[in-house]
Design an enzyme around this catalytic site. Structure first.
Site, PDB file in Angstrom:
ATOM      1  N   ASP A  16      39.754   0.941   4.496  1.00 37.68           N
ATOM      2  CA  ASP A  16      40.695   1.184   5.568  1.00 37.68           C
ATOM      3  C   ASP A  16      39.911   1.877   6.683  1.00 37.68           C
ATOM      4  O   ASP A  16      38.797   2.361   6.458  1.00 37.68           O
ATOM      5  CB  ASP A  16      41.829   2.071   5.051  1.00 37.68           C
ATOM      6  CG  ASP A  16      42.812   2.462   6.127  1.00 37.68           C
ATOM      7  OD1 ASP A  16      43.160   1.601   6.954  1.00 37.68           O
ATOM      8  OD2 ASP A  16      43.220   3.638   6.143  1.00 37.68           O
ATOM      9  N   ASP A  18      41.528   4.106   9.749  1.00 38.95           N
ATOM     10  CA  ASP A  18      42.041   5.406  10.170  1.00 38.95           C
ATOM     11  C   ASP A  18      42.155   6.374   8.999  1.00 38.95           C
ATOM     12  O   ASP A  18      42.764   6.062   7.975  1.00 38.95           O
ATOM     13  CB  ASP A  18      43.422   5.226  10.808  1.00 38.95           C
ATOM     14  CG  ASP A  18      43.352   4.403  12.087  1.00 38.95           C
ATOM     15  OD1 ASP A  18      42.860   4.924  13.090  1.00 38.95           O
ATOM     16  OD2 ASP A  18      43.780   3.231  12.048  1.00 38.95           O
TER      17      ASP A  18
END
Length: 499
Positions: A16, A18
Site C-alpha cells: 500500500d 499511504d
C-alpha cells in the site's frame, strides 16, 4: 501452518502507499485533514464556527478502532467478544453507570461474532487509520454541537454532510487544479469511481448505503484544502523514505521478487507521493503499479465488477478483459492480477505478501479473499518506542523546559487517556472481585488476519531477506507476531489478559 515467515520465501511483495511506504508527519497532517472538513461544514453547511478551534487536549479523543453509531452519535470501544468497553456521546465519556445501563454486557447490536464483520455501513463507521482519526474528532464535536443546539437530541443526521465534505475535498479536480465542467445528475453508484482520494473505500462503503438519489457537483480549480496544501508544501506533511528502505526495495528487486504498488489514491497523487519519498526514478522499483484500486473492493469484487483500466496522462481509458503485462493501471481486481503473477513467475501458485496499514482496506481483504501473507504497519508500536526510551530519570525537569513552550497535541499513535490502550482494556469485576483485562476487537483482528505487525518498513529494512519472523498463529503466543517487540501493555503481564 509454518511457525515462521520469511520474505525470501515470497515470490511477490506488494505495498500500500499511504501510511505504509509513505509515512506522514502526523502532527501536521492530522490538523490539515481536520481543518479541510471543518471549514466545509462551517462555510457550506452552516455549522458552528467553534468547530474550527481545536486545542491540543482535544486530540486525546482520537483512538483507532472506535466505532461511531451514526444514529445515536455514540462512539464505542469494543472487546473481542463484541461487548462495549467504553463509550462516549460525542466527546463526553459515559460513566460506568451510564455505560452499564446503555449497553450492559451484551454484544453491541451491530456486532457479528466473525471478526471479519464489515467496518463501514450506513449505520456505523469504524475508525481504522490515521486519515480517519481527525474525522472522529470532528464528528464527535458535531454531535456535541447538535446535542446542545437541540436540547439533548437523540438521533442524528449529520453523516451526509461529512460525505459532502469528502466530495468537496477529494474529488479529482481538487488535485489536478484544472477547470472542468459541472457534473450534474451523477448517481452515487458512479460517484465512487470519480474521486481522487486515499479513502476511496470510505466513499464506496458509505455512499452506496445511503439513498441520496442524484447530486450535483461543481468542480473548481484547486477546490478543497487538502490537496492544494500537500502540493504546496509536501515536505511539511510527508516523510521521505530513508536510504535503508530504498536500498531494501532494490534488494528485493535484485533478488528476483516482483514488486507491486496497490493504492486507492489516484495516479497523479500517487506520483506526487512516490517522487517525493522515493525519487523521480521510483517507477524502476515496481513491476506493477495499480492506482485508484478502490480497496477493499479490489480484493472482494469479481473481475466483471472491477476491470483494470489503462491510463493516459493520468486519465482512465478503456476497460481491459484481462491483465496481460506489467505496467501502470487503474482500478482492477485481485483475480486478474494473480493470473498475471502466475505468468510472470511461471508458478501455479506464487506466494504473495502485502504490506498495508488499514485492517479494513488492506490486511483483512488480502488475507480473507486472496489468502496472501499480510504485514500490518502498526504505528502504535512506534508510539511504544518513545515510551521504552523515555525513562523517568531521563525526563527533563519542568523548570528547564522552554519558557514559552505550550501544551502539545497527543501523537495519534500513542494511547488516549480517554479511551485507554488500543490493544486491551479492563472489565469491571463483580463485587469483591478484581477487574479483568480483555483484548479489544481491534487487537483480535490483528492476530487473526496479520502474518506479522511492524511499526514501519524501516524497522525491518536492514534485516536479511531470509530473516525468520515468528508469525501470528493459534499455536504461538498472542504476542508472537509483533516485531521487534510486542506492545508494552501486552508484554507486561500476558497472563492477565482473558482469551
Amino acid at each position: 501452518m509454518a511457525q515462521h515467515f520469511s520474505l525470501a520465501a515470497c515470490d511477490v511483495v506488494g505495498f500500500d502507499l499511504d501510511h505504509t511506504l509513505c509515512r506522514y508527519n502526523l502532527p501536521e497532517s492530522a490538523p490539515l485533514i481536520y481543518n479541510s472538513f471543518a471549514q466545509f461544514l462551517v462555510k457550506e453547511k452552516g455549522y458552528d464556527k467553534e468547530l474550527l478551534n481545536v486545542t491540543p487536549e482535544d486530540w486525546d479523543f482520537c483512538c483507532k478502532g472506535l466505532a461511531l453509531d451514526l444514529e445515536d452519535g455514540n462512539f464505542l470501544k469494543l472487546a473481542n467478544n463484541g461487548t462495549v468497553l467504553r463509550a462516549s456521546h460525542g466527546t463526553k465519556m459515559m460513566t460506568a453507570e451510564v455505560l452499564a445501563e446503555a449497553y450492559g454486557k451484551k454484544e453491541w447490536k451491530h456486532f457479528l461474532s466473525d471478526t471479519g464483520m464489515a467496518c463501514r455501513s450506513g449505520k456505523y463507521y469504524f475508525y481504522d487509520n490515521y486519515f480517519d482519526l481527525p474525522g472522529a474528532l470532528l464528528c464527535a464535536r458535531v454531535v456535541d454541537y447538535l446535542t446542545k443546539q437541540n436540547n439533548g437530541q437523540k438521533t442524528f443526521d449529520f453523516w451526509k454532510d461529512i460525505v459532502a465534505a469528502i466530495q468537496h475535498n477529494y474529488k479529482m479536480s481538487a488535485f489536478k487544479g484544472n477547470d472542468m465542467n459541472s457534473l450534474v445528475g451523477l448517481s452515487f453508484d458512479k460517484l465512487k469511481y470519480c474521486f481522487l482520494t486515499f479513502s476511496a473505500d470510505f466513499i464506496e462503503d458509505t455512499c452506496t448505503e445511503m439513498q441520496f438519489g442524484k447530486i450535483s457537483i461543481k468542480r473548481k480549480k484547486n477546490c478543497g484544502i487538502y490537496f492544494p496544501e500537500i502540493k504546496r508544501d509536501p515536505g511539511r506533511y510527508l516523510h521521505s523514505c530513508p536510504e535503508s528502505v530504498k536500498k531494501w526495495l532494490r534488494q528485493l528487486k535484485n533478488a528476483g521478487k516482483i514488486l507491486l504498488l496497490i493504492t486507492s489514491s489516484h495516479s497523479d497523487y500517487c506520483r506526487l507521493l512516490c517522487e517525493y519519498i522515493l525519487g523521480n526514478d521510483f517507477t524502476d522499483l515496481f513491476d506493477i503499479v495499480i492506482t485508484n484500486a478502490l480497496k477493499p473492493g479490489f480484493f472482494s469484487h469479481l473481475p466483471s465488477q472491477r476491470p483494470f483500466r489503462t491510463l493516459e496522462n493520468d486519465e482512465e481509458q478503456e476497460a481491459l478483459p484481462s491483465l496481460d503485462k506489467p505496467g501502470w493501471y487503474s482500478q482492477g481486481n485481485a483475480v486478474h492480477l494473480y493470473e498475471l503473477l502466475k505468468k510472470m513467475t511461471g508458478k501455479p501458485e506464487p506466494k504473495v505478501v502485502y504490506f498495508g496499514d488499514s485492517m479494513h482496506s488492506d490486511i483483512f481483504p488480502a488475507r480473507h479473499y486472496s489468502n496472501w501473507e499480510t504485514v500490518l504497519i502498526l504505528e502504535e508500536l512506534r508510539g511504544d518506542e518513545g515510551a521504552r526510551s523515555q525513562r523517568p530519570e531521563e525526563s527533563e525537569p519542568l523548570e528547564k523546559k522552554g519558557k514559552y513552550e505550550g501544551p502539545k497535541a497527543k501523537p495519534l499513535n500513542t494511547s488516549s487517556r480517554k479511551w485507554g490502550s488500543f490493544f486491551i482494556d479492563s472489565v469491571l469485576g463483580l463485587e469483591n472481585t478484581e477487574d479483568s483485562l480483555v483484548y479489544t476487537w481491534s487487537c483480535k483482528r490483528i492476530s487473526t488476519y496479520s502474518t506479522i505487525a511492524i511499526p514501519s518498513i524501516e524497522a525491518i529494512a536492514e534485516l536479511p531477506l531470509d530473516y525468520k519472523f515468528t508469525r501470528f498463529s493459534s499455536s504461538n503466543s498472542k504476542t508472537a507476531g509483533y516485531y521487534p517487540d510486542p506492545p508494552l501493555v501486552l508484554s507486561s503481564d500476558e497472563t492477565l489478559i482473558s482469551k
